[in-house]
Design a protein around this motif. Structure first.
Motif, PDB file in Angstrom:
ATOM      1  N   TYR A  96       0.592  -1.174  -0.717  1.00  0.00           N
ATOM      2  CA  TYR A  96       0.142   0.536   0.074  1.00  0.00           C
ATOM      3  C   TYR A  96       0.820   1.088  -0.102  1.00  0.00           C
ATOM      4  CZ  TYR A  96      -3.504   3.130   1.404  1.00  0.00           C
ATOM      5  OH  TYR A  96      -4.402   4.486   1.540  1.00  0.00           O
ATOM      6  N   HIS A  97       1.913   1.429   0.570  1.00  0.00           N
ATOM      7  CA  HIS A  97       2.522   2.955   0.997  1.00  0.00           C
ATOM      8  C   HIS A  97       3.577   2.397  -0.739  1.00  0.00           C
ATOM      9  CE1 HIS A  97       2.025   3.334   5.672  1.00  0.00           C
ATOM     10  NE2 HIS A  97       1.839   3.950   4.941  1.00  0.00           N
ATOM     11  N   ALA A  98       4.214   1.589  -1.036  1.00  0.00           N
ATOM     12  CA  ALA A  98       4.680   2.022  -2.162  1.00  0.00           C
ATOM     13  C   ALA A  98       3.842   2.317  -3.001  1.00  0.00           C
ATOM     14  CB  ALA A  98       4.926   0.613  -2.525  1.00  0.00           C
ATOM     15  N   GLU A  99       2.542   1.832  -2.811  1.00  0.00           N
ATOM     16  CA  GLU A  99       1.371   2.275  -4.303  1.00  0.00           C
ATOM     17  C   GLU A  99       1.163   3.861  -3.801  1.00  0.00           C
ATOM     18  OE1 GLU A  99      -0.375   1.494  -8.208  1.00  0.00           O
ATOM     19  OE2 GLU A  99       0.603   0.121  -6.382  1.00  0.00           O
TER      20      GLU A  99
ATOM     21  N   LEU B  45       3.397   6.193  -2.597  1.00  0.00           N
ATOM     22  CA  LEU B  45       4.269   6.581  -3.087  1.00  0.00           C
ATOM     23  C   LEU B  45       4.968   6.978  -4.660  1.00  0.00           C
ATOM     24  CD1 LEU B  45       7.101   8.194  -3.119  1.00  0.00           C
ATOM     25  CD2 LEU B  45       8.432   5.833  -2.598  1.00  0.00           C
ATOM     26  N   ALA B  46       3.860   5.571  -5.499  1.00  0.00           N
ATOM     27  CA  ALA B  46       4.566   5.282  -7.101  1.00  0.00           C
ATOM     28  C   ALA B  46       3.188   6.625  -7.652  1.00  0.00           C
ATOM     29  CB  ALA B  46       4.507   3.984  -8.086  1.00  0.00           C
ATOM     30  N   ARG B  47       1.516   6.675  -6.772  1.00  0.00           N
ATOM     31  CA  ARG B  47       0.843   7.050  -7.495  1.00  0.00           C
ATOM     32  C   ARG B  47       1.206   8.688  -7.289  1.00  0.00           C
ATOM     33  NH1 ARG B  47      -4.289   4.705  -8.500  1.00  0.00           N
ATOM     34  NH2 ARG B  47      -3.889   2.155  -8.579  1.00  0.00           N
ATOM     35  N   LEU B  48       0.931   9.152  -6.097  1.00  0.00           N
ATOM     36  CA  LEU B  48       1.465  10.251  -5.998  1.00  0.00           C
ATOM     37  C   LEU B  48       3.134  11.204  -5.310  1.00  0.00           C
ATOM     38  CD1 LEU B  48      -1.675  10.600  -3.245  1.00  0.00           C
ATOM     39  CD2 LEU B  48      -1.139  11.463  -5.451  1.00  0.00           C
ATOM     40  N   GLY B  49       3.819  10.247  -5.525  1.00  0.00           N
ATOM     41  CA  GLY B  49       5.347  10.556  -5.284  1.00  0.00           C
ATOM     42  C   GLY B  49       5.484  12.022  -6.552  1.00  0.00           C
ATOM     43  N   GLY B  50       5.648  12.083  -7.756  1.00  0.00           N
ATOM     44  CA  GLY B  50       5.249  13.130  -8.320  1.00  0.00           C
ATOM     45  C   GLY B  50       4.608  14.072  -8.840  1.00  0.00           C
ATOM     46  N   ALA B  51       3.474  14.338  -7.687  1.00  0.00           N
ATOM     47  CA  ALA B  51       2.332  15.165  -7.547  1.00  0.00           C
ATOM     48  C   ALA B  51       2.726  16.461  -6.005  1.00  0.00           C
ATOM     49  CB  ALA B  51       0.720  14.414  -7.126  1.00  0.00           C
ATOM     50  N   VAL B  52       3.949  15.894  -5.636  1.00  0.00           N
ATOM     51  CA  VAL B  52       4.101  17.031  -4.522  1.00  0.00           C
ATOM     52  C   VAL B  52       5.688  17.611  -4.436  1.00  0.00           C
ATOM     53  CG1 VAL B  52       3.045  15.754  -2.780  1.00  0.00           C
ATOM     54  CG2 VAL B  52       4.600  15.306  -3.062  1.00  0.00           C
ATOM     55  N   GLU B  53       5.820  18.289  -3.648  1.00  0.00           N
ATOM     56  CA  GLU B  53       7.355  19.016  -4.006  1.00  0.00           C
ATOM     57  C   GLU B  53       8.540  18.342  -3.565  1.00  0.00           C
ATOM     58  OE1 GLU B  53       4.798  20.094  -2.406  1.00  0.00           O
ATOM     59  OE2 GLU B  53       3.518  21.642  -4.514  1.00  0.00           O
TER      60      GLU B  53
ATOM     61  N   GLU C   3      10.285  18.657  -1.020  1.00  0.00           N
ATOM     62  CA  GLU C   3      10.399  18.649   0.516  1.00  0.00           C
ATOM     63  C   GLU C   3       9.761  17.815   0.729  1.00  0.00           C
ATOM     64  OE1 GLU C   3      10.722  21.163   4.401  1.00  0.00           O
ATOM     65  OE2 GLU C   3      11.026  21.940   2.582  1.00  0.00           O
ATOM     66  N   THR C   4       8.539  17.873   0.309  1.00  0.00           N
ATOM     67  CA  THR C   4       7.559  16.719   0.745  1.00  0.00           C
ATOM     68  C   THR C   4       7.378  15.116   0.106  1.00  0.00           C
ATOM     69  OG1 THR C   4       5.518  18.698   0.684  1.00  0.00           O
ATOM     70  CG2 THR C   4       4.788  16.541   0.690  1.00  0.00           C
ATOM     71  N   ARG C   5       7.680  15.513  -1.075  1.00  0.00           N
ATOM     72  CA  ARG C   5       8.447  13.558  -1.759  1.00  0.00           C
ATOM     73  C   ARG C   5       9.338  13.588  -1.259  1.00  0.00           C
ATOM     74  NH1 ARG C   5      10.530  15.442  -5.929  1.00  0.00           N
ATOM     75  NH2 ARG C   5       8.260  15.762  -7.426  1.00  0.00           N
ATOM     76  N   ALA C   6      10.229  14.030  -0.253  1.00  0.00           N
ATOM     77  CA  ALA C   6      11.353  12.947   0.559  1.00  0.00           C
ATOM     78  C   ALA C   6      10.803  12.285   1.876  1.00  0.00           C
ATOM     79  CB  ALA C   6      13.005  14.531   0.956  1.00  0.00           C
ATOM     80  N   TRP C   7       9.600  13.421   2.358  1.00  0.00           N
ATOM     81  CA  TRP C   7       9.087  13.623   3.819  1.00  0.00           C
ATOM     82  C   TRP C   7       8.593  11.790   3.349  1.00  0.00           C
ATOM     83  CZ3 TRP C   7       3.907  11.931   4.206  1.00  0.00           C
ATOM     84  CH2 TRP C   7       3.435  12.785   5.753  1.00  0.00           C
ATOM     85  N   LEU C   8       7.533  12.145   2.127  1.00  0.00           N
ATOM     86  CA  LEU C   8       6.890  11.136   1.749  1.00  0.00           C
ATOM     87  C   LEU C   8       7.724   9.431   1.110  1.00  0.00           C
ATOM     88  CD1 LEU C   8       3.624   9.894   0.600  1.00  0.00           C
ATOM     89  CD2 LEU C   8       4.847  10.620  -1.583  1.00  0.00           C
ATOM     90  N   GLN C   9       8.188   9.921   1.185  1.00  0.00           N
ATOM     91  CA  GLN C   9       9.489   7.873   0.730  1.00  0.00           C
ATOM     92  C   GLN C   9       9.947   7.922   2.085  1.00  0.00           C
ATOM     93  OE1 GLN C   9      12.762  10.304  -1.525  1.00  0.00           O
ATOM     94  NE2 GLN C   9      11.895   9.650  -3.234  1.00  0.00           N
ATOM     95  N   ALA C  10      10.014   8.444   3.072  1.00  0.00           N
ATOM     96  CA  ALA C  10      10.709   8.095   4.668  1.00  0.00           C
ATOM     97  C   ALA C  10       8.968   7.505   4.764  1.00  0.00           C
ATOM     98  CB  ALA C  10      10.616   9.171   5.074  1.00  0.00           C
ATOM     99  N   ALA C  11       8.197   8.706   4.898  1.00  0.00           N
ATOM    100  CA  ALA C  11       6.514   7.626   5.612  1.00  0.00           C
ATOM    101  C   ALA C  11       6.332   6.225   5.269  1.00  0.00           C
ATOM    102  CB  ALA C  11       6.212   8.572   5.655  1.00  0.00           C
TER     103      ALA C  11
END
Length: 602
Positions: free
Chosen positions: A575-578, A580-588, A590-598
């Protein structure tokens, strides 16, 4: 800002209102009166004019009923609202009655006596409800009486006017089907039921059927009105004509006749019948009118209810897109929240709700939030439908659990998501309880079942891990959700009372929880679509399953991975991998780096 955090009528003299109501009832020679949280359309959300229960008692929940007699009064609410009602209502004036323990009819029967006369407003109750109450009180020698004037309205001097929001067209690109085709299809359903016409009293049914939306009710884009759907697909629409401009009138076409609301009684008196009525939602006023005109009635379900529950391809495509945009807003919010807490910023519940709303408002397609955000920290999180106001507003304390239940209305979809967040150090008990709730949420997400089962058949799957630990929660596991309509939509739900058969295309929430009164609340919620997954190798019976709609991280700091099975851990990581895959490119960045950890694997 969409949400108002001021407490409704802070300091209002509700004891004076209760006394005035009792005096009015005594003058009318009525022993008691029923005050439901309802309007003439039986909707969950009502206009300020129809907030009679809140005005009289102070209770602001979305479901409940007050019963006022000369010497006693009760406010009957379900398990979501027992804590809230006890905080908002004067418990010296009203008894707080949990409806799952003592239903309203049962409580009333316990306090009435021989000769008592209990009044009700026939616009605010359906036949099924009144039949239950009547049977209960008549056993005690009391009787019910329909009143032509609502006694609360009679004493409410500054009662707001009826809503008058403008209607607008909901395009076929979003609706997926022309209104004329819907009306023709459902007209045949009415005729097959043995009726010449059906009375439509639910505004979401009318709005769906006619492909229109409105602004009569905040959070829910419906047009309030009544309708008569004829067997040939024609429709009479009873609304304030000022709501219908030229564009909407052209959209409705010559097969839909718009009448002023005042014409309703005259028009239904002209129907030949039989007329189809929905016993669960049609106000009893209509029954009384047809009894007077001796028009035959056929009891059945509002034909729109079952028809709009399974969403078509266009509606599902729209709601998937809306959930991705909403997920990006949620991710920006969670990044902000974690950053602020880590920096030691002072945050209140109102700060949290306001900032989340601001992130959603960055999307120009946002129309409204889908309900007032539930932002409950610490003990406030244990109040299932808590609504923060300036009097209850808590400052977050590191170590609190923060429960945030929110949603939004977009033209292409309605969202509803709950996340429970760590604000600092997490106790072993908090982590254990959170993980037990998570196990239930995963169980619903991955389940498959043979066609024909109902929501009640799946509800226990969400509770199994909690039950094994001797724990439970007092609300349903999930409700139906509309598409740019009500965030709570029937008939489908996941609960012990879930009677509707689950069908492909239905949208439901999946939100088990656990609550420790005075300490914290936990709830995790995703929305799901009922699907028809492929039959696994060796399988012989077609199954139904769920597709996840909601994409947003679940707080890993609250998960005790040792309590998860290998399959549950695999689901969580996937679920978490999905996400990141779906929304990692939709955020800035700094937020993407946080999302990768989350979204890192457990």
């Amino acid at each position: 800002m969409f949400q108002n955090f001021e407490r409704a009528e802070a300091g209002a003299d509700r004891s004076g209102r209760l006394a005035a109501l009792r005096a009015h009832l005594a003058a009318a020679e009525v022993t008691g009166f029923l005050i439901p949280r309802a309007d003439a359309h039986q909707g969950e959300y009502v206009a300020p004019r129809d907030e009679r229960l809140s005005w009289l008692t102070g209770f602001t929940g979305s479901a409940g009923i007050a019963i006022v007699l000369a010497e006693r009064a009760g406010v009957i609410v379900d398990g979501r609202y027992t804590l809230q009602a006890a905080q908002q209502v004067d418990t010296e004036a009203y008894e707080i009655v949990p409806s799952h323990e003592t239903p309203a009819a049962e409580w009333l029967a316990s306090v009435v006596g021989d000769g008592d006369v209990i009044g009700y407003d026939p616009w605010l109750h359906g036949k099924a409800e009144i039949d239950r109450v009547r049977a209960a009180v008549e056993e005690k020698g009391a009787r019910l009486q329909s009143l032509s004037e609502n006694p609360v309205d009679a004493i409410w001097e500054d009662q707001p006017p009826p809503p008058a929001g403008a209607a607008r067209v909901h395009g076929v690109d979003l609706a997926g089907e022309e209104s004329a085709d819907k009306r023709a299809r459902l007209g045949k359903t009415v005729a097959q039921a043995g009726a010449t016409a059906a009375v439509l009293t639910l505004p979401d049914s009318l709005s769906w059927l006619l492909n229109i939306r409105g602004s009569d009710i905040v959070r829910t884009p419906i047009v309030q009105g009544f309708g008569i759907l004829h067997g040939d697909g024609r429709c009479d629409l009873f609304v304030d004509p000022d709501k219908i401009d030229g564009e909407v009138a052209a959209h409705l076409g010559n097969q839909v006749t718009v009448h002023a609301g005042e014409a309703l009684a005259e028009q239904i008196a002209m129907l030949d019948g039989p007329v189809l009525l929905d016993k669960t939602s049609c106000p009893l006023w209509f029954v009384e009118q047809f009894e007077t005109s001796e028009t035959d009635v056929v009891w059945g379900r509002d034909p729109c209810v079952a028809a709009k529950a399974p969403k078509n391809a266009a509606e599902l495509a729209g709601t998937r897109a809306a959930h991705l945009r909403d997920g990006a807003a949620m991710i920006r919010f969670l990044h902000w929240f974690d950053t602020a807490m880590a920096a030691g910023e002072t945050l209140t519940e109102i700060d949290v709700a306001s900032r989340l709303e601001a992130f959603r408002a960055e999307d120009p397609t946002l129309q409204d939030i889908s309900f007032d955000t539930i932002a409950g920290s610490g003990p406030n999180g244990a109040i299932v439908h808590y609504r923060v106001n300036r009097e209850t507003n808590r400052t977050l304390v590191p170590g609190d659990l923060m429960l945030v239940d929110s949603g939004a209305q977009y033209p292409d979809g309605t969202t509803d998501i709950t996340r429970t967040l760590a604000t600092g150090p997490v106790t072993a008990e908090q982590r254990r309880h959170f993980t037990l709730v998570l196990k239930g949420m995963i169980a619903i997400s991955v389940t498959r079942w043979p066609a024909g089962l109902r929501g009640r058949d799946l509800d226990a799957l969400a509770r199994s891990a909690l039950w094994r630990a001797g724990l439970d929660y007092d609300h349903g596991t999930g409700h139906g959700v509309g598409v740019f309509l009500g965030v709570h939509e029937g008939p489908q739900n996941l609960s012990r009372r879930g009677e509707a058969v689950l069908e492909p295309g239905m949208i439901l929430s999946n939100e088990p929880g656990y609550y420790v009164v005075g300490a914290y609340g936990i709830r995790i919620e995703n929305l799901l679509i009922v699907t028809e997954p492929s039959v696994p190798e060796g399988g012989v019976r077609p199954m139904l399953g769920f597709e996840t709609l909601t994409w947003c991280p679940i707080d890993r700091r609250l998960i005790d991975a040792t309590l998860l099975t290998p399959d549950e851990r695999a689901w969580m990581d996937a679920y978490h991998a999905e996400v990141l895959a779906r929304l990692g490119g939709a955020v800035e960045d700094e937020t993407r780096a946080w999302l990768q950890a989350a979204c890192a694997a457990l």
